[in-house]
Design an enzyme around this catalytic site. Structure first.
Site, PDB file in Angstrom:
ATOM      1  N   SER A 164     -31.797  68.981 -18.381  1.00  0.00           N
ATOM      2  CA  SER A 164     -31.944  70.538 -18.400  1.00  0.00           C
ATOM      3  C   SER A 164     -30.447  70.957 -18.906  1.00  0.00           C
ATOM      4  O   SER A 164     -29.522  70.578 -18.768  1.00  0.00           O
ATOM      5  CB  SER A 164     -31.958  70.920 -16.667  1.00  0.00           C
ATOM      6  N   ILE A 210     -23.384  67.956 -18.644  1.00  0.00           N
ATOM      7  CA  ILE A 210     -23.637  66.994 -19.770  1.00  0.00           C
ATOM      8  C   ILE A 210     -24.509  67.438 -20.955  1.00  0.00           C
ATOM      9  O   ILE A 210     -24.146  67.440 -21.925  1.00  0.00           O
ATOM     10  CB  ILE A 210     -23.611  65.739 -19.186  1.00  0.00           C
ATOM     11  N   CYS A 211     -25.735  68.129 -20.181  1.00  0.00           N
ATOM     12  CA  CYS A 211     -26.741  68.445 -21.476  1.00  0.00           C
ATOM     13  C   CYS A 211     -26.069  69.594 -22.308  1.00  0.00           C
ATOM     14  O   CYS A 211     -26.393  69.500 -23.435  1.00  0.00           O
ATOM     15  CB  CYS A 211     -27.980  69.071 -20.402  1.00  0.00           C
ATOM     16  N   ASP A 212     -25.466  70.551 -21.618  1.00  0.00           N
ATOM     17  CA  ASP A 212     -24.818  71.504 -22.453  1.00  0.00           C
ATOM     18  C   ASP A 212     -23.908  70.975 -23.567  1.00  0.00           C
ATOM     19  O   ASP A 212     -23.691  71.296 -24.517  1.00  0.00           O
ATOM     20  CB  ASP A 212     -24.217  72.407 -21.380  1.00  0.00           C
ATOM     21  N   THR A 235     -25.774  69.086 -26.161  1.00  0.00           N
ATOM     22  CA  THR A 235     -26.275  70.060 -27.255  1.00  0.00           C
ATOM     23  C   THR A 235     -25.134  70.617 -28.156  1.00  0.00           C
ATOM     24  O   THR A 235     -25.340  70.654 -29.371  1.00  0.00           O
ATOM     25  CB  THR A 235     -26.931  71.186 -26.621  1.00  0.00           C
TER      26      THR A 235
END
Length: 175
Positions: A59, A66-68, A71
């Site tokens: 998400s 971490i996802c941010d 990306t």
């Protein structure tokens, strides 16, 4: 019934089951349908003949960030390359993906939502059965949609191998 891979990875230290076949280098990437930020269907067949970096995240709004970070990092790397498409896939709603991308101002990333059918998650073997999220993974596809690099991150809360993935994208783009 889709193949289930029990204890394939861990999420927060707990083993989880991934739905779908594990892809390997040399496989032809299976097609899928996900939704773009503007609610339009996206398929691998939409843009043939282009190298793709597919970054899979749980998400974009995950608390750990971490996802941010993943990306943003891949967006920065792909911005330096020609003829490479960067896809970020999660089960976030298209509205959340659009809000995040607009807030960050990132230009290179094509945010895709797999929330409806888990079409991507099951096709690429990253759908987490217990959580209905996608496992962190990286796929690099050449111009013929052949998988040239794959990483299923064994602990979903860890970062992927950025340098290896970027090298694989550069190599595929130079073929």
């Amino acid at each position: 019934m889709k193949k289930e891979r029990k204890n394939a990875i861990t999420f927060g230290g707990k083993p989880v089951t991934l739905i779908g076949q594990e892809l390997k280098v040399g496989d032809i990437a299976p097609d899928f349908i996900a939704l773009s930020e503007n609610l339009q269907p996206y398929s691998l067949n939409d843009d043939k003949g282009i190298v793709r970096l597919i970054s899979v995240i749980a998400s974009i709004d995950a608390v750990a960030g971490i996802c941010d970070m993943q990306t943003r990092r891949f967006n920065e790397e792909v911005a330096k390359m020609d003829n490479v498409e960067f896809l970020s896939v999660s089960v976030d709603l298209p509205f959340a993906l659009s809000r995040w991308r607009k807030a960050t101002g990132l230009e290179e990333v094509n945010m895709l939502s797999d929330h409806r059918e888990l079409s991507f998650g099951e096709a690429f073997g990253v759908a987490i059965k217990e959580l209905r999220l996608l496992a962190r993974a990286i796929f690099v596809l050449d111009k013929d949609n052949k998988v040239t690099y794959v990483e299923y991150v064994t602990e979903a809360t860890n970062h992927p191998e950025y340098a290896k993935a970027v090298a694989a994208v550069k190599n595929a783009a130079n073929q």
